[in-house]
Design a protein around this motif. Structure first.
Motif, mmCIF file in Angstrom:
data_model
loop_
_atom_site.group_PDB
_atom_site.id
_atom_site.type_symbol
_atom_site.label_atom_id
_atom_site.label_comp_id
_atom_site.label_asym_id
_atom_site.label_seq_id
_atom_site.Cartn_x
_atom_site.Cartn_y
_atom_site.Cartn_z
ATOM 1 N N HIS B 131 39.371 10.727 57.242
ATOM 2 C CA HIS B 131 37.951 11.599 56.519
ATOM 3 C C HIS B 131 37.907 11.871 55.310
ATOM 4 O O HIS B 131 38.616 12.025 54.521
ATOM 5 C CB HIS B 131 38.541 12.445 57.209
ATOM 6 N N MET B 132 35.896 11.211 54.814
ATOM 7 C CA MET B 132 35.745 11.702 53.522
ATOM 8 C C MET B 132 35.393 13.120 53.180
ATOM 9 O O MET B 132 35.557 13.438 53.378
ATOM 10 C CB MET B 132 34.982 11.095 53.544
ATOM 11 N N THR B 133 36.308 13.670 51.819
ATOM 12 C CA THR B 133 35.774 14.480 51.569
ATOM 13 C C THR B 133 34.757 13.945 49.888
ATOM 14 O O THR B 133 35.589 13.318 49.507
ATOM 15 C CB THR B 133 37.203 15.164 51.422
ATOM 16 N N ALA B 134 35.109 14.504 49.480
ATOM 17 C CA ALA B 134 34.177 15.216 48.058
ATOM 18 C C ALA B 134 35.207 14.480 47.127
ATOM 19 O O ALA B 134 35.363 13.559 45.954
ATOM 20 C CB ALA B 134 34.120 16.339 47.300
ATOM 21 N N LEU B 172 39.678 22.067 49.365
ATOM 22 C CA LEU B 172 38.517 21.462 49.494
ATOM 23 C C LEU B 172 37.753 22.163 50.791
ATOM 24 O O LEU B 172 37.123 22.836 50.607
ATOM 25 C CB LEU B 172 38.606 20.067 48.852
ATOM 26 N N MET B 173 38.900 21.440 51.875
ATOM 27 C CA MET B 173 38.079 21.754 53.655
ATOM 28 C C MET B 173 37.948 23.025 53.906
ATOM 29 O O MET B 173 37.230 23.718 53.838
ATOM 30 C CB MET B 173 38.902 21.084 53.672
ATOM 31 N N ASN B 174 38.690 24.031 52.893
ATOM 32 C CA ASN B 174 38.478 25.562 53.047
ATOM 33 C C ASN B 174 37.884 25.719 53.019
ATOM 34 O O ASN B 174 37.507 27.821 53.067
ATOM 35 C CB ASN B 174 40.043 26.381 52.636
ATOM 36 N N ARG B 175 37.062 25.311 52.382
ATOM 37 C CA ARG B 175 35.318 26.200 51.129
ATOM 38 C C ARG B 175 34.665 25.804 52.218
ATOM 39 O O ARG B 175 33.486 26.357 52.311
ATOM 40 C CB ARG B 175 35.646 25.318 49.883
ATOM 41 N N ASP B 176 35.132 24.848 53.368
ATOM 42 C CA ASP B 176 33.681 24.456 54.180
ATOM 43 C C ASP B 176 33.578 24.925 55.425
ATOM 44 O O ASP B 176 34.822 25.024 56.474
ATOM 45 C CB ASP B 176 34.144 22.501 54.495
ATOM 46 N N PRO B 177 32.415 25.961 55.660
ATOM 47 C CA PRO B 177 32.339 26.508 57.022
ATOM 48 C C PRO B 177 32.764 26.438 57.831
ATOM 49 O O PRO B 177 33.046 26.706 58.980
ATOM 50 C CB PRO B 177 31.466 27.382 56.822
#
Lengths: 225, 225
Positions: B131-134, B172-177
């Motif tokens: 799963h891609m993140t920044a 990072l992922m926890n910043r994504d609503p």
DNA sequence: CCATAAATGTCGATT
DNA sequence: AATCGACGTTTATGG
């Protein structure tokens, strides 16, 4: 030391499994029983190997081909070499090696920077090297002109790991009322872009240091050739 | 491939300087010009070496001793070998090596866990691999029975670095609503105590996975010997 | 080609 | 013996 050049097939089973199809290679058998299988290219890493302690057992496969089975002493790692055609086989007495003398790694860089803290920032003064924290020693602890504490992490190559390490130190040190506030400097001969970005995000300053300049590039006593 | 056994002295100057006192050693000169100096012990790493691309120049020192100078093509790294007494010298035609086939590394572990996510936790289902993140790909993204997102980082050996890596992804992922809240699972064949402590501190769950069990230890087709 | 992550990493120091 | 960090890391992989 035994040196064998042979057309061979190799199989390794241990932490992973690996296979080498038939081809001509050099096989090095060291006095401690360790075995290295080298091709005629690549760098110093063998294609396959077995680290000591291990034992080499010479046998014959069902089809009559000579086969070496090298077994690790402590694990069940096994290297199997089928010697289909031996082109060279010689043994040599080498004796114990006196070993390698090294110079010029991170410790030396730390010594040099400890003596030249202004390289890291104007007015910086050294408090101590290897300042101990609960999770390990900080390379340099300094104070700036305002008297504030500065933690310095030194690496030869500035990688993301180093920034993480310094971050952990800073987090811990900033809990100490006697030190707080502590800022960080990440010093290296070369700093990777990703490390630089992460450091910036953490409010850590990056400093690229010139090892040769620090060492005194013109000092002929330090040059071998 | 040229194999030389000789009493020799070696000096290296490059990223560091190193010296080997006189002793009998094996010198391997590969077809690409790279040179390896091996002793009769240690593991597969040579005492000294020069990686390709490089050139070997044979000369004679002031005292008449044969001396090899191996120079790297891109840097000014230099290896100097004084051959005080040559005991063996042979050359062999090896040809191009077909190369190594490997199996059983992290990618394979990831494939296996992707197919058996319940190994990581009851009721876990796979959303996607890589799963891609920044800042890079998370090995596995799952959902638990409550529908909450679970990020999984897989390592063969669970070290502190892996926990840091997963921490960055989680932050990072926890910043994504759309994903929040995301919890983390750190999966490895072996987890170091320090990594376990750090993971605990970050609220990350640790899972030790049995690679052989996952692969199916009883499947004879997967066993070499 | 550059940058990052993995490695049968290896190696040395320190607990 | 186990752990941790550096390495002339080397090597594979992805942008």
């Amino acid at each position: 030391m035994r040196l064998v050049v042979a057309r061979c097939q190799v199989d390794y089973a241990g932490r992973l499994t690996a296979h080498l199809p038939p081809a001509t290679r050099v096989i090095m058998v060291k006095a401690d029983g360790s075995v290295l299988v080298h091709s005629d290219g690549g760098s110093y890493k063998p294609l396959n190997w077995m680290s000591p302690p291990c034992t080499l057992r010479e046998g014959v496969a069902d089809d009559g081909v000579v086969e070496w089975t090298v077994s690790a002493a402590k694990s069940d790692d096994t290297l199997r070499i089928r010697l289909e055609e031996v082109l060279h086989d010689s043994a040599h007495e080498l004796g114990v090696d006196p070993g390698l003398r090294k110079d010029g790694v991170e410790k030396h860089l730390q010594e040099l920077l400890a003596e030249h803290t202004t390289t890291l920032g104007a007015g910086l003064t050294l408090v101590r090297r290897e300042h101990m924290t609960a999770i390990g020693p900080v390379d340099l602890l300094c104070r700036d002109t305002g008297g504030a504490a500065v933690a310095v992490e030194i690496k030869r190559r500035g990688d993301i790991d180093g920034v993480e390490q310094l971050t952990r130190y800073l987090e811990l040190m900033n809990r100490d009322p006697a030190l707080r506030p502590v800022r960080g400097i990440f010093a290296a001969q070369e700093i990777k872009p990703q490390a630089r970005v992460l450091a910036g995000d953490r409010g850590i300053e990056c400093v690229v240091v010139d090892y040769d300049a620090l060492r005194g590039i013109d000092d002929p006593s330090l040059r071998l050739f």
